[in-house]
Scaffold this motif. Structure first.
Motif, PDB file in Angstrom:
ATOM      1  N   SER A 171       0.818  -1.207   0.000  1.00  0.00           N
ATOM      2  CA  SER A 171       0.000   0.000   0.000  1.00  0.00           C
ATOM      3  C   SER A 171       0.857   1.265   0.000  1.00  0.00           C
ATOM      4  N   GLN A 172       2.142   1.140   0.395  1.00  0.00           N
ATOM      5  CA  GLN A 172       3.026   2.292   0.406  1.00  0.00           C
ATOM      6  C   GLN A 172       3.745   2.497  -0.929  1.00  0.00           C
ATOM      7  N   THR A 173       3.576   1.556  -1.863  1.00  0.00           N
ATOM      8  CA  THR A 173       4.193   1.671  -3.183  1.00  0.00           C
ATOM      9  C   THR A 173       3.320   2.533  -4.086  1.00  0.00           C
ATOM     10  N   ASP A 174       3.947   3.492  -4.751  1.00  0.00           N
ATOM     11  CA  ASP A 174       3.219   4.374  -5.661  1.00  0.00           C
ATOM     12  C   ASP A 174       3.096   3.674  -7.016  1.00  0.00           C
ATOM     13  N   GLY A 176       0.937   4.227  -9.258  1.00  0.00           N
ATOM     14  CA  GLY A 176       0.688   5.185 -10.330  1.00  0.00           C
ATOM     15  C   GLY A 176       1.977   5.627 -10.986  1.00  0.00           C
ATOM     16  N   LYS A 177       3.006   5.888 -10.170  1.00  0.00           N
ATOM     17  CA  LYS A 177       4.312   6.267 -10.717  1.00  0.00           C
ATOM     18  C   LYS A 177       4.939   5.106 -11.480  1.00  0.00           C
TER      19      LYS A 177
END
Length: 323
Positions: A171-174, A176-177
């Motif tokens: 959940s802490q991984t972006d 979208g990026k």
């Protein structure tokens, strides 16, 4: 803009005279030529060079053709600036039996490096064909370096996608990026693929041309090596593109897993709080005859019943491993 070079003692040397006064030149580099520049080079060559619109045509007959003893070869060559996206534009190589004219409207780094080496007296060349093969070798080497860099970047993204397995860490991984990075890399690899396809056709055409002209065997062998390198880079580009597609699918799968985990938490919370809500609803009814309303401990009883009805499904879900 003209950059004119001739050979002296086997070295490329800049010529600081107007083109009209130059009898022979081994390499003439035209960068964003004006109509006046094009007219001068047409008179010097004795044939008409293509304009920008003609250079951008995709038909093979418009990119690779011969007029008299002059060969015209156009390929897409990327120019990499400060950003990730390369500038894709055609470069035309006009090869006469003794000279090479390069026509371009953007600035691939290999041409600037070749010019700098010639200005310093470090570029060895015998004739225009030699300069032509050297430029092709430099372009292919540059594309190989770029593909290696993209390969490292893709590996970094892969580690980002697969490094964590628990929901909290994911959940802490972006993501979208991650999707944005993969999209940019896929677009760049697609552009490089177009460049390699055009260069492969150009190399095959040039190999036949040098064979017909009975050029030096050493140049023909180097050109064959360039063609083999281009094919291997095309295969590597295809491998990287497939890896990006796999990472895109994996990233979308990770996003779905993360969303499913969040939805599961809300679903369990709704089920856990449903029995207490039912108990509260029952004792919130305004009927006249409800025995529990007259009990001295009716209120604590209702609260306890709500807590028990909430704990039982929670413990059941915990035991089944759904939480």
């Amino acid at each position: 803009m003209f950059h004119i070079y001739d050979t002296h003692d086997g070295k490329l040397q800049p010529v600081n005279e107007p083109l009209a006064l130059v009898a022979e030149a081994r390499w003439i580099d035209l960068l964003r030529p004006t109509p006046e520049d094009e007219e001068q080079i047409n008179r010097w060559l004795g044939v008409e060079i293509p304009d920008r619109e003609e250079m951008e045509e995709i038909e093979i007959s418009s990119r690779l053709y011969i007029e008299g003893s002059t060969a015209f070869m156009t390929a897409i060559v990327p120019a990499f600036g400060d950003g990730d996206e390369p500038e894709m534009a055609p470069v035309t190589f006009v090869l006469t039996p003794s000279s090479l004219v390069t026509l371009r409207h953007h600035e691939p780094r290999v041409f600037a490096l070749m010019s700098q080496r010639a200005d310093r007296g470090l570029a060895s060349a015998v004739d225009g064909e030699d300069v032509f093969v050297q430029l092709l070798e430099a372009i292919v080497d540059r594309l190989a370096d770029v593909l290696e860099r993209y390969g490292r970047d893709i590996e970094t993204v892969a580690k980002t996608v697969f490094a964590k397995t628990d929901i909290q860490a994911r959940s802490q991984t972006d993501f979208g990026k991650v999707l944005s990075d993969l999209g940019r890399q896929a677009n760049a690899l697609s552009n490089i693929r177009d460049s390699l396809v055009s260069l492969e056709r150009l190399a095959a055409f040039a190999t036949t041309l040098l064979l017909q002209r009975k050029s030096r065997k050493e140049l023909r062998e180097r050109l064959k090596t360039v063609a083999r390198d281009i094919r291997s880079l095309s295969d590597h580009d295809g491998f990287l593109s497939q890896k990006i597609n796999f990472l895109l699918d994996a990233t979308l799968g990770m996003i779905s897993i993360e969303q499913n985990g969040i939805i599961k938490i809300f679903s369990v919370a709704a089920v856990v709080f449903l029995p207490p809500t039912l108990v509260a609803s029952i004792y919130g009814m305004n009927f006249e005859f409800m025995p529990e309303l007259q009990w001295p401990y009716g209120y604590p009883f209702a609260l306890g019943l709500m807590v028990v009805s909430m704990l039982l499904p929670y413990l059941y879900f915990k035991r089944r491993g759904w939480l």
